[in-house]
Design an enzyme around this catalytic site. Structure first.
Site, PDB file in Angstrom:
ATOM      1  N   THR A  26       0.822  -1.220   0.000  1.00 60.32           N
ATOM      2  CA  THR A  26       0.000   0.000   0.000  1.00 60.32           C
ATOM      3  C   THR A  26       0.853   1.265   0.000  1.00 60.32           C
ATOM      4  O   THR A  26       0.330   2.359  -0.201  1.00 60.32           O
ATOM      5  CB  THR A  26      -0.938   0.042   1.231  1.00 60.32           C
ATOM      6  OG1 THR A  26      -0.143  -0.177   2.404  1.00 60.32           O
ATOM      7  CG2 THR A  26      -2.008  -1.019   1.141  1.00 60.32           C
ATOM      8  N   ASP A  45       9.718  -7.860   2.564  1.00 64.98           N
ATOM      9  CA  ASP A  45       8.435  -8.209   3.167  1.00 64.98           C
ATOM     10  C   ASP A  45       8.711  -8.731   4.575  1.00 64.98           C
ATOM     11  O   ASP A  45       9.484  -9.682   4.743  1.00 64.98           O
ATOM     12  CB  ASP A  45       7.781  -9.293   2.288  1.00 64.98           C
ATOM     13  CG  ASP A  45       6.325  -9.511   2.663  1.00 64.98           C
ATOM     14  OD1 ASP A  45       6.063  -9.769   3.849  1.00 64.98           O
ATOM     15  OD2 ASP A  45       5.476  -9.411   1.765  1.00 64.98           O
ATOM     16  N   THR A  50       1.235 -10.676   8.076  1.00 64.33           N
ATOM     17  CA  THR A  50       2.064  -9.470   8.261  1.00 64.33           C
ATOM     18  C   THR A  50       2.099  -9.072   9.736  1.00 64.33           C
ATOM     19  O   THR A  50       3.164  -8.777  10.281  1.00 64.33           O
ATOM     20  CB  THR A  50       1.518  -8.305   7.390  1.00 64.33           C
ATOM     21  OG1 THR A  50       1.688  -8.663   6.026  1.00 64.33           O
ATOM     22  CG2 THR A  50       2.232  -7.009   7.669  1.00 64.33           C
ATOM     23  N   ARG A  73      17.917 -10.204  19.040  1.00 64.23           N
ATOM     24  CA  ARG A  73      19.276 -10.553  18.630  1.00 64.23           C
ATOM     25  C   ARG A  73      20.227  -9.362  18.715  1.00 64.23           C
ATOM     26  O   ARG A  73      21.362  -9.483  19.174  1.00 64.23           O
ATOM     27  CB  ARG A  73      19.193 -11.070  17.198  1.00 64.23           C
ATOM     28  CG  ARG A  73      20.490 -11.482  16.601  1.00 64.23           C
ATOM     29  CD  ARG A  73      20.209 -11.995  15.196  1.00 64.23           C
ATOM     30  NE  ARG A  73      21.447 -12.166  14.486  1.00 64.23           N
ATOM     31  CZ  ARG A  73      21.655 -13.124  13.603  1.00 64.23           C
ATOM     32  NH1 ARG A  73      20.705 -13.989  13.330  1.00 64.23           N
ATOM     33  NH2 ARG A  73      22.813 -13.212  12.981  1.00 64.23           N
ATOM     34  N   TYR A 114      -7.366  -7.950  10.716  1.00 65.49           N
ATOM     35  CA  TYR A 114      -6.595  -6.796  11.171  1.00 65.49           C
ATOM     36  C   TYR A 114      -6.629  -6.705  12.704  1.00 65.49           C
ATOM     37  O   TYR A 114      -5.593  -6.675  13.362  1.00 65.49           O
ATOM     38  CB  TYR A 114      -7.189  -5.543  10.538  1.00 65.49           C
ATOM     39  CG  TYR A 114      -6.470  -4.258  10.860  1.00 65.49           C
ATOM     40  CD1 TYR A 114      -5.217  -3.975  10.313  1.00 65.49           C
ATOM     41  CD2 TYR A 114      -7.051  -3.295  11.674  1.00 65.49           C
ATOM     42  CE1 TYR A 114      -4.571  -2.777  10.583  1.00 65.49           C
ATOM     43  CE2 TYR A 114      -6.413  -2.090  11.945  1.00 65.49           C
ATOM     44  CZ  TYR A 114      -5.174  -1.828  11.388  1.00 65.49           C
ATOM     45  OH  TYR A 114      -4.545  -0.629  11.667  1.00 65.49           O
TER      46      TYR A 114
HETATM   47  P1  NAD Z   1      -0.263   2.401   5.015  1.00 70.37           P
HETATM   48  O1  NAD Z   1      -1.003   1.304   4.352  1.00 70.37           O
HETATM   49  O2  NAD Z   1      -0.168   3.710   4.316  1.00 70.37           O
HETATM   50  O3  NAD Z   1       1.208   1.942   5.364  1.00 70.37           O
HETATM   51  C1  NAD Z   1       1.579   0.622   5.642  1.00 70.37           C
HETATM   52  C2  NAD Z   1       2.896   0.337   4.939  1.00 70.37           C
HETATM   53  O4  NAD Z   1       3.299  -1.006   5.236  1.00 70.37           O
HETATM   54  C3  NAD Z   1       2.789   0.438   3.417  1.00 70.37           C
HETATM   55  O5  NAD Z   1       3.850   1.197   2.920  1.00 70.37           O
HETATM   56  C4  NAD Z   1       2.838  -1.010   2.962  1.00 70.37           C
HETATM   57  O6  NAD Z   1       3.362  -1.156   1.655  1.00 70.37           O
HETATM   58  C5  NAD Z   1       3.722  -1.632   4.031  1.00 70.37           C
HETATM   59  N1  NAD Z   1       3.517  -3.080   4.196  1.00 70.37           N
HETATM   60  C6  NAD Z   1       2.340  -3.745   4.296  1.00 70.37           C
HETATM   61  N2  NAD Z   1       2.564  -5.064   4.461  1.00 70.37           N
HETATM   62  C7  NAD Z   1       3.922  -5.222   4.468  1.00 70.37           C
HETATM   63  C8  NAD Z   1       4.767  -6.359   4.611  1.00 70.37           C
HETATM   64  N3  NAD Z   1       4.283  -7.590   4.747  1.00 70.37           N
HETATM   65  N4  NAD Z   1       6.113  -6.156   4.566  1.00 70.37           N
HETATM   66  C9  NAD Z   1       6.621  -4.918   4.399  1.00 70.37           C
HETATM   67  N5  NAD Z   1       5.863  -3.820   4.256  1.00 70.37           N
HETATM   68  C10 NAD Z   1       4.523  -3.979   4.305  1.00 70.37           C
HETATM   69  O7  NAD Z   1      -0.922   2.578   6.442  1.00 70.37           O
HETATM   70  P2  NAD Z   1      -0.650   3.675   7.570  1.00 70.37           P
HETATM   71  O8  NAD Z   1      -1.914   4.414   7.780  1.00 70.37           O
HETATM   72  O9  NAD Z   1       0.598   4.419   7.290  1.00 70.37           O
HETATM   73  O10 NAD Z   1      -0.435   2.740   8.849  1.00 70.37           O
HETATM   74  C11 NAD Z   1       0.849   2.438   9.354  1.00 70.37           C
HETATM   75  C12 NAD Z   1       0.719   1.600  10.615  1.00 70.37           C
HETATM   76  O11 NAD Z   1      -0.015   2.314  11.608  1.00 70.37           O
HETATM   77  C13 NAD Z   1      -0.008   0.272  10.389  1.00 70.37           C
HETATM   78  O12 NAD Z   1       0.638  -0.725  11.148  1.00 70.37           O
HETATM   79  C14 NAD Z   1      -1.395   0.533  10.937  1.00 70.37           C
HETATM   80  O13 NAD Z   1      -1.981  -0.630  11.422  1.00 70.37           O
HETATM   81  C15 NAD Z   1      -1.105   1.524  12.059  1.00 70.37           C
HETATM   82  N6  NAD Z   1      -2.282   2.367  12.314  1.00 70.37           N
HETATM   83  C16 NAD Z   1      -2.642   3.362  11.443  1.00 70.37           C
HETATM   84  C17 NAD Z   1      -3.785   4.108  11.697  1.00 70.37           C
HETATM   85  C18 NAD Z   1      -4.217   5.213  10.775  1.00 70.37           C
HETATM   86  O14 NAD Z   1      -5.279   5.804  11.030  1.00 70.37           O
HETATM   87  N7  NAD Z   1      -3.494   5.568   9.766  1.00 70.37           N
HETATM   88  C19 NAD Z   1      -4.566   3.827  12.831  1.00 70.37           C
HETATM   89  C20 NAD Z   1      -4.178   2.799  13.664  1.00 70.37           C
HETATM   90  C21 NAD Z   1      -3.026   2.082  13.407  1.00 70.37           C
END
Ligand code: NAD
Ligand code: UDP
Length: 321
Positions: free
Chosen positions: A41, A62, A96, A110, A149
């Site tokens: 994403t 990943d 993930t 580690r 999620y």
């Molecule tokens: P986002 O989707 O913009 O960013 C997530 C990023 O993780 C992306 O760049 C995606 O490519 C990368 N990614 C996904 N799966 C992956 C994997 N298996 N290996 C490596 N990279 C991977 O979302 P965001 O809004 O920036 O959220 C970031 C974090 O904050 C997430 O963990 C989300 O759960 C948490 N979060 C966000 C919100 C919000 O409102 N934005 C609220 C609660 C929690």
């Protein structure tokens, strides 16, 4: 020689919405930053402006696969965050959160790095307590559409606590509430990006349900500030700690504010509420205030103006090629 204060910091999900802002802030503070992302994403566009910085490195990887590196701190943000994206490949979302947490915690163990988990208000599910305090255990449907999620993030919290108790890993957990701002994905289906994109194009504003459900919206800069404060908080304060803006709005109010600010001719249209969609959400942030001396500073009006300006520029760049 690097200055004593410069830390080497890994940000998983570094090319995502929150991750790209975090990388930028950490670089501004003079740290060496490694963004790790699989670009599910996230997009290079989010971090391209950082790429000529000497202390910024970009890795395509990943987190469901192990990764080895020497760093001082790890921010674990990798995970799709919008319901549309995390339900697209639900099994991968669980992997993930769970395998990613195991791999990053194993790495932290580690190399003896401090590691922060970006958890979520979704661990409270459709909450029966309002506002939500960290001590509340939540109301989550383990077999619902959001479970990949919510339960993934709950399992990750469990893993973080157990790596701490069993292996003495230096952990921090934050529970982030709805956050918005520039670099949100325009098609991620989240309410702020949807409504702004619709309003700017004078398209119908799609309200799910009757619009009386509530959320509390935090501007991205406030969230990044809280994250960094938590990472650098005193040893032994693990969290989980809520990170969100306690000002609560109904979804209908949000739509009206966005129409107002953009001067749009859009109309409100209503469709059924998706299953397990929480009816209310508002953080109790007294713990963050007490332990981190943190609270959000940016009101919704100002944050929306900045976000609208970002999406306006994005639409303009797409139409002019
Ligand atoms: P986002 O989707 O913009 O960013 C997530 C990023 O993780 C992306 O760049 C995606 O490519 C990368 N990614 C996904 N799966 C992956 C994997 N298996 N290996 C490596 N990279 C991977 O979302 P965001 O809004 O920036 O959220 C970031 C974090 O904050 C997430 O963990 C989300 O759960 C948490 N979060 C966000 C919100 C919000 O409102 N934005 C609220 C609660 C929690
Ligand atoms: N929502 C809406 N119209 C949209 C997108 C979302 O009414 O076009 C609603 C959604 O049903 C939910 C709220 O807005 O009640 C917040 O949705 P979002 O996906 O942004 O976040 P989450 O539900 O994960 O808090």
């Amino acid at each position: 020689m690097k200055p004593l204060t410069r830390k080497k910091i890994l940000v998983t999900g570094g090319a995502g919405f929150l991750g790209s802002h975090l990388c930028q802030r950490l670089l501004e503070q003079g740290h060496e930053v490694i963004s790790l992302d699989n670009y599910f994403t996230g997009e290079k566009r989010n971090i391209v402006h950082l790429m000529d910085q000497k202390y910024f490195e970009v890795v395509r990887h990943d987190i469901t696969m192990p990764f080895l590196i020497e760093v001082d701190q790890i921010y674990n943000l990798a995970c799709p965050a919008s319901p549309v994206h995390y339900q697209y490949n639900a099994i991968k979302t669980v992997k993930t959160s769970v395998m990613g947490a195991i791999n990053m915690l194993g790495l932290a163990k580690r190399i003896k790095a401090r590691i922060l988990q970006a958890s979520t208000s979704e661990v409270y599910g459709d909450p029966l307590e309002h506002p939500q305090k960290e001590a509340y255990w939540g109301n989550v449907n383990p077999i619902g559409k959001r479970a990949c999620y919510d339960e993934g993030k709950r399992a990750a919290e469990t893993l973080f606590m157990n790596y701490h108790w069993q292996n003495n890993v230096d952990i921090k957990i934050i529970r982030i509430f709805n956050t918005y701002g520039p670099r949100m994905h325009p098609d991620d289906g989240r309410v702020v990006s949807n409504f702004i994109m619709q309003a700017l194009q004078n398209k119908d504003i799609t309200i799910y349900g009757d619009g009386s459900q509530t959320r509390s919206f935090q501007y991205v800069d406030d969230c990044v500030e809280g994250m960094i404060r938590m990472m650098n908080s005193q040893q032994g304060f693990l969290g989980p700690v809520n990170m969100g803006n306690p000002h609560e709005f109904t979804i209908k109010e949000l739509a009206e504010k966005i129409i107002d600010t953009t001067g749009s001719r859009s109309k409100l249209v209503y469709s059924p509420l998706p299953s397990d969609d929480p009816m209310q959400r508002k953080p109790d942030i007294s713990l963050a205030k007490k332990e981190l001396n943190w609270e959000p500073k940016i009101p919704l009006k100002i944050g929306l103006e900045k976000t609208i300006a970002y999406f306006e520029a994005l639409i303009r760049s797409k139409t002019t090629g």
